[in-house]
Design an enzyme around this catalytic site. Structure first.
Site, PDB file in Angstrom:
ATOM      1  N   LYS A   1       4.999   5.109  -1.341  1.00  0.00           N
ATOM      2  CA  LYS A   1       5.312   6.541  -1.483  1.00  0.00           C
ATOM      3  C   LYS A   1       6.783   6.858  -1.243  1.00  0.00           C
ATOM      4  CE  LYS A   1       0.624   8.321  -0.735  1.00  0.00           C
ATOM      5  NZ  LYS A   1      -0.103   7.043  -0.590  1.00  0.00           N
TER       6      LYS A   1
ATOM      7  N   ALA B   1       0.842  -1.202   0.000  1.00  0.00           N
ATOM      8  CA  ALA B   1       0.000   0.000   0.000  1.00  0.00           C
ATOM      9  C   ALA B   1       0.880   1.256   0.000  1.00  0.00           C
ATOM     10  CB  ALA B   1      -0.999  -0.039   1.149  1.00  0.00           C
ATOM     11  N   SER B   2       0.672   2.162   0.933  1.00  0.00           N
ATOM     12  CA  SER B   2       1.311   3.481   0.844  1.00  0.00           C
ATOM     13  C   SER B   2       2.788   3.508   1.217  1.00  0.00           C
ATOM     14  CB  SER B   2       0.539   4.498   1.695  1.00  0.00           C
ATOM     15  OG  SER B   2      -0.647   4.864   1.036  1.00  0.00           O
ATOM     16  N   ILE B   3       3.368   2.385   1.617  1.00  0.00           N
ATOM     17  CA  ILE B   3       4.831   2.355   1.717  1.00  0.00           C
ATOM     18  C   ILE B   3       5.436   2.532   0.322  1.00  0.00           C
ATOM     19  CG2 ILE B   3       6.847   1.027   2.489  1.00  0.00           C
ATOM     20  CD1 ILE B   3       5.144  -0.318   4.556  1.00  0.00           C
TER      21      ILE B   3
END
Length: 346
Positions: free
Chosen positions: A18, A14-16
């Site tokens: 970014k 998921a947002s890791i």
């Protein structure tokens, strides 16, 4: 199937995703191909889709690469919506194929108003990091996934990471299964709006590539975090770029209204907490139905990756929030660590 998880099992992170995208952007800055002050819509030239009776918000022309890295672009999902989860509506707006691609999403969002002036403050934005993925493609001339694999991951010995697939039939070798108790409406043309498992069709993972779609192992993420430990000898970035990643943003993004420093702020791809002695802990979490993750760069130099293939239980709404403190307490009790291997990890 009751198969045991290993340190090499692949999870949606998921947002890791970014901080991985942030490193790719900052590499282009190091190479002189991009500036943090560059205006994103002077680089990207998507034709705006403007609804009848609306007009383009000219403030979008002022959004910079720095704004996007620090979630200061002007979109606030708490005030309006998260563009990356509007696949069906946006595809319908353009008469485009389902599910919506990043280009479709950008064209529609170019015709939407901002929630605040660019740079004014922080508001977490998946869409902002979607734009950064397209900037990487435009500047490098390579597909986002290919660029990151070649220039961010291969230099640190990571070969198993890739952008994941939404549908179960796209599950990669050694990738876990994802579990969530809910269903949602399919965003895919073949079964559009029919009820499907939240984890396998109610949103379009591939379109989330640069903000939330990578799959990785715990070992992969430990290697990635460790590659930033020695700024003077990093295989990824210059020491100046690494220092900037964790630096406090200006204005309300890094300070309270009275000018006092915020104890937590968002740098360039990382959430940063400062303690009383000024030591920094940087981290990034990830959350999707069926996924809950966190990567932590502790102030004592230890890096921790925690990955789950569900985010809820009968008692918990976010499993990492309960497990991480226990894991940290256990790590604190370990006195003797193995020597680093040749690739720098332990």
């Amino acid at each position: 199937q009751r198969e045991p998880v290993t340190p090499e099992s692949l999870f949606r992170i998921a947002s890791i995703s970014k901080p991985i995208t942030a490193v790719a952007i900052l590499q282009l800055v190091d190479q002189g191909k991009l500036s943090l002050d560059d205006k994103v819509f002077e680089i990207l030239d998507h034709e705006p889709h403007v609804e009848e009776g609306s007009k383009i918000d000219e403030r979008q022309n002022e959004i910079t690469i720095q704004h996007l890295l620090q979630h200061r672009g002007g979109w606030d999902r708490d005030q309006s919506f998260d563009a990356m989860f509007r696949s069906t509506q946006f595809a319908n707006a353009l008469g485009a194929s389902h599910p919506a691609t990043p280009d479709t999403i950008i064209r529609v969002m170019r015709g939407k108003p901002l929630d605040f002036d660019p740079g004014e403050r922080y508001a977490y934005s998946n869409y902002g990091y979607c734009l950064l993925g397209r900037v990487i493609e435009k500047i490098s001339g390579e597909a986002y996934e290919d660029y990151v694999q070649q220039h961010v991951l291969q230099p640190i010995g990571v070969t198993s990471m890739s952008v994941g697939a939404t549908r179960l039939e796209g599950r990669k070798p050694n990738e876990v299964r994802y579990y969530d108790p809910h269903q949602g409406d399919s965003v895919f043309a073949e079964d559009l709006n029919s009820r499907v498992p939240q984890t396998y069709g109610a949103w379009h993972l591939e379109a989330m590539d640069s903000h939330g779609a990578w799959i990785a192992s715990a070992s992969d993420l430990a290697r990635f975090a460790s590659a930033l430990d020695d700024p003077e000898n990093s295989p990824l970035l210059s020491s100046a770029r690494i220092n900037d990643m964790f630096a406090r943003p200006e204005g309300l993004a890094g300070h309270k209204k009275n000018g006092d420093l915020k104890p937590r702020y968002y740098g360039q791809g990382w959430s940063v907490v400062t303690d009383d002695s000024g030591e920094l802990t940087a981290s990034h979490g990830g959350s999707l139905p069926g996924t809950n993750t966190i990567l932590v760069r502790r102030s004592d130099g230890k890096n921790v990756a925690l990955l789950f293939n569900t985010r809820v239980t009968a008692r918990l709404s976010r499993v990492t929030g309960t497990i991480l403190p226990q894991a940290m307490k256990a790590i604190d009790q370990i006195k003797d660590w193995p020597e680093p291997s040749e690739d720098g990890t332990r």
